[in-house]
Enzyme design. Structure first.
Site, PDB file in Angstrom:
ATOM      1  N   ARG A   1       0.891  -1.277  -0.150  1.00 34.66           N
ATOM      2  CA  ARG A   1      -0.037  -0.035  -0.081  1.00 34.66           C
ATOM      3  C   ARG A   1       0.904   1.258  -0.067  1.00 34.66           C
ATOM      4  NH1 ARG A   1      -3.376  -2.730  -1.585  1.00 34.66           N
ATOM      5  NH2 ARG A   1      -5.624  -3.035  -1.024  1.00 34.66           N
TER       6      ARG A   1
ATOM      7  N   HIS B   1      -0.279  -0.025 -10.058  1.00 37.49           N
ATOM      8  CA  HIS B   1      -1.004  -0.892  -9.042  1.00 37.49           C
ATOM      9  C   HIS B   1      -1.621  -2.126  -9.799  1.00 37.49           C
ATOM     10  CE1 HIS B   1      -3.430  -0.766  -4.921  1.00 37.49           C
ATOM     11  NE2 HIS B   1      -2.955  -2.143  -5.407  1.00 37.49           N
TER      12      HIS B   1
ATOM     13  N   GLU C   1      -3.125   7.404  -4.722  1.00 35.56           N
ATOM     14  CA  GLU C   1      -3.581   6.943  -6.213  1.00 35.56           C
ATOM     15  C   GLU C   1      -4.685   7.507  -6.637  1.00 35.56           C
ATOM     16  OE1 GLU C   1      -3.765   2.597  -6.133  1.00 35.56           O
ATOM     17  OE2 GLU C   1      -1.682   2.601  -5.100  1.00 35.56           O
TER      18      GLU C   1
HETATM   19  C1  DGY Z   1      -5.044  -5.963  -2.966  1.00 39.43           C
HETATM   20  O1  DGY Z   1      -5.686  -7.080  -3.362  1.00 39.43           O
HETATM   21  O2  DGY Z   1      -4.982  -5.717  -1.894  1.00 39.43           O
HETATM   22  C2  DGY Z   1      -4.273  -5.458  -4.205  1.00 39.43           C
HETATM   23  O3  DGY Z   1      -3.979  -4.164  -3.723  1.00 39.43           O
HETATM   24  C3  DGY Z   1      -5.107  -4.986  -5.646  1.00 39.43           C
HETATM   25  O4  DGY Z   1      -5.345  -6.719  -5.924  1.00 39.43           O
END
Ligand code: DGY
Length: 326
Positions: A236, A283, A265
């Site tokens: 993240r 991402h 983002e």
């Molecule tokens: C998640 O699943 O948390 C990713 O960031 C996106 O697939």
């Protein structure tokens, strides 16, 4: 007929599993996150919400949906959902773990190699027509094989990255709140964050975003890494203070970074795009046809199970299910 609000068009199988279960599907038609108003309109009267990490599901959204029984997040991360607020309302929250582990670990390694070996800089050079042939001084990067990998957050994805690292003959250090059961299998050694940052040649982040992990990698943490270290983040964005990272990369206090996630983002920090020593991805950690299809199937299954009065496959607040008639 119970209603499911789905906040975006989905990759195959799409909403077919929901329709085949006889549910009434209302779907946000445009491939962008719904606005706050659209989200509130969408959940009003819905029995289930199938949402993405781009939707903030807070107390106000939950309050707008008094019939809601489940919030099924199409992601393993769930920092976009106020789980205590959902639990207080008796709403089950689910995520999509495991099915994206290998895809995300693959992308982590792709970014690690691309950043360490300056692959995108090289691609730009060749495309530009300015490349004038092999040179012994050109685009010297950081070695990977045999070096030390530091994994921050040793869950399923961190462990899958460690397995890949073993194939590269890397030594693996990790930092986690608790010793990871799978660490022995990948010969990974638990160390403090401080030791990991000082010793690792590559630092890769796989921790969830919480109040404790926000800006875990701040200016001070970056200062503990060496000028030859590469940082990779596929977890993240807010785990890293992006402005501090830009300053460290620009000053050569860090060799490079590979980033799949960003603090705000889709915006990125000022100065980041101008740096040569960073590889940027939009991402896409879980973005394979297999992984995204499996995520959709799992999220839909969670919805159909809960609306049929059964337990979902991957609940985040199982206490809501206790004492419920199944
Ligand atoms: C998640 O699943 O948390 C990713 O960031 C996106 O697939």
């Amino acid at each position: 007929m119970p209603t499911v609000y789905v906040t975006r068009p989905l990759p195959p199988p799409g909403t077919d599993p929901l329709r085949e279960a006889g549910l009434d599907v209302r779907q946000h038609a445009r491939d962008r996150p719904p606005t706050g108003e659209e989200l509130l309109d969408g959940v009003r009267g819905a029995d289930a919400l199938l949402c993405l990490l781009t939707e903030r599901v807070d107390a106000a959204v939950l309050a707008a949906a008094p019939r809601l029984r489940i919030v099924a997040n199409l992601a393993v991360g769930h920092d976009n959902i106020d789980i205590p607020a959902a639990t207080a309302r008796g709403v089950v929250v689910t995520n999509t773990p495991d099915v994206l582990t290998e895809a995300t670990a693959d992308l982590t390694f792709a970014l690690l190699l691309a950043a360490a070996r300056r692959l995108v800089e090289g691609d730009r050079l060749v495309r530009s027509g300015r490349w004038d042939g092999w040179s012994p001084t050109q685009l010297l990067g950081q070695p990977v094989a045999g070096r030390t990998l530091g994994i921050v957050g040793m869950g399923a994805i961190g462990t899958a990255v460690a397995r890949r690292a073993r194939g590269f003959g890397m030594s693996v250090l990790y930092h986690n709140r608790n010793p990871a059961p799978a660490a022995a299998e990948v010969a990974a050694r638990l160390v403090t964050l401080d030791e990991l940052l000082r010793r690792a040649d590559v630092v890769t982040l796989h921790a969830p975003l919480t109040d404790d992990t926000r800006h875990l990698i701040d200016a001070a943490a970056l200062g503990r890494m060496r000028p030859t270290t590469v940082l990779v983040n596929t977890a993240r964005g807010p785990l890293v203070d992006e402005a501090a990272l830009v300053a460290a990369l620009a000053a050569g206090r860090l060799a490079g970074a590979g980033l799949d996630v960003f603090e705000r983002e889709p915006a990125i920090a000022e100065g980041l795009a101008a740096l040569d020593n960073v590889v940027l991805a939009p991402h896409v950690g879980s973005a394979t046809t297999q992984s995204r299809g499996d995520m959709v199937r799992l999220a839909c299954r969670n919805v159909t199970e809960v609306l049929a009065g059964r337990a979902p496959v991957t609940p985040l607040n199982p206490q809501v299910l206790e004492g419920r008639d199944r």
